[in-house]
Every structure is written in C-alpha cells, then in structure tokens.
Write an enzyme that holds these catalytic residues in place. Structure first.
Site, short mmCIF file in Angstrom:
data_model
loop_
_atom_site.label_atom_id
_atom_site.label_comp_id
_atom_site.label_asym_id
_atom_site.label_seq_id
_atom_site.Cartn_x
_atom_site.Cartn_y
_atom_site.Cartn_z
N ILE A 115 0.85 -1.19 0.00
CA ILE A 115 0.00 0.00 0.00
C ILE A 115 0.89 1.24 0.00
CG2 ILE A 115 -1.78 1.27 1.25
CD1 ILE A 115 -2.81 -1.48 2.25
N HIS A 120 9.45 3.91 -1.06
CA HIS A 120 9.48 2.50 -0.70
C HIS A 120 8.49 1.68 -1.51
CE1 HIS A 120 8.43 -0.94 2.05
NE2 HIS A 120 9.74 -1.01 2.08
#
Length: 154
Positions: free
Chosen positions: A81, A87
């Site tokens: 998510i 990241h």
C-alpha cells in the site's frame, strides 16, 4: 467477483503440486487473498497444496524460487500500500521483476496475486472478502493452474 474483462477460467488441476507463497503484512487483506487461492485450487481439484508465509511482499521472489523446484506451479500473494516515501515503488518493482524472473528462469508458472494499491480500501476491494469487487487470490491461483495445463500442450 472478477473485474471487468477478466476471463472465466475453469481448469482441472488434478495431480498438480502447487505452493502458495504469501506475505504476512495486512492480515485482513492477506486472509482474503489466501482464502480465495485455497478456494480456487480446491475448485480446480488441486489437493497437493503447500503454503509458505514470508514476512513481506519483498520476500516473495526468493520463496517462489525455492518452491518452484518442487512444484508444478507457485501462487504468490502479497499487498503493498502506497505510503509517503518511494518504498512503495521499490517493493512493487522488486516483487514484480523477481516473480517474473522465477517463472521465466524455472519454467514454473507463477500466479501473480500481488496487490499494489494506493490505499487500504483498494486492497480490501480486491481481496475477495465479503463486499469485495474482485478476488485476486482466486484469480492468481486459477491463472497458475491454467498455465501449467496450457504449457503441457507444448
């Protein structure tokens, strides 16, 4: 529960050995993905199923590579998510390229059940839970089994 344009796949996987490798982050989403994969494999008559849990989606490729050595197909399940840092992009790219490499290098089909979502609601909508619009765990398992069967014809 399939998304628009998704094919309907019904394949007999009797006698196949399938390993499901699943990440551990986001329990509710992962529980839905795993339930969908289990259901689809059962509907395809696959009874030889192993499950391996790894910490996160980044670890799926190495687990899939090890599982491919003793499996007819691998189903990779995870969820990433988006957050406020890069990241997300790194993990999504590493998982996608890593799982693609496993499949092409080993010749063992890898069902891609990795959700890459902007928010948790998108993940829940794809996890195959009650009220979900899609069942990506089931779709990944169906694709892996159907690919094994298709490749046998070559």
């Amino acid at each position: 529960m399939s998304g628009a344009g998704a094919p309907t796949i019904h394949t007999d996987g009797t006698g196949l050995r399938v390993t499901v490798v699943a990440a551990s982050w986001h329990d509710v989403v992962m529980d839905g993905l795993l339930a969908g994969a289990r259901r689809a494999l059962a509907e395809a008559n696959v009874t030889d199923v192993r499950e391996i849990r790894v910490p996160g989606t980044f670890e799926l490729p190495v687990a899939a590579a090890r599982a491919a050595a003793s499996s007819d197909a691998v189903v990779a399940l995870g969820v990433v998510i988006r957050g406020g840092t890069p990241h997300f992009e790194y993990v999504c790219e590493a998982a996608t390229l890593g799982l693609t490499d496993v499949a092409t290098r080993t010749g063992v089909p890898v069902g891609f059940g990795v959700l890459t979502c902007d928010d948790e609601q998108q993940a829940l909508d794809r996890a195959g839970l009650p009220g979900s619009k899609e069942d990506k765990g089931a779709e990944a398992a169906e694709a892996a089994v159907a690919t094994v069967v298709a490749l046998r014809g070559l």
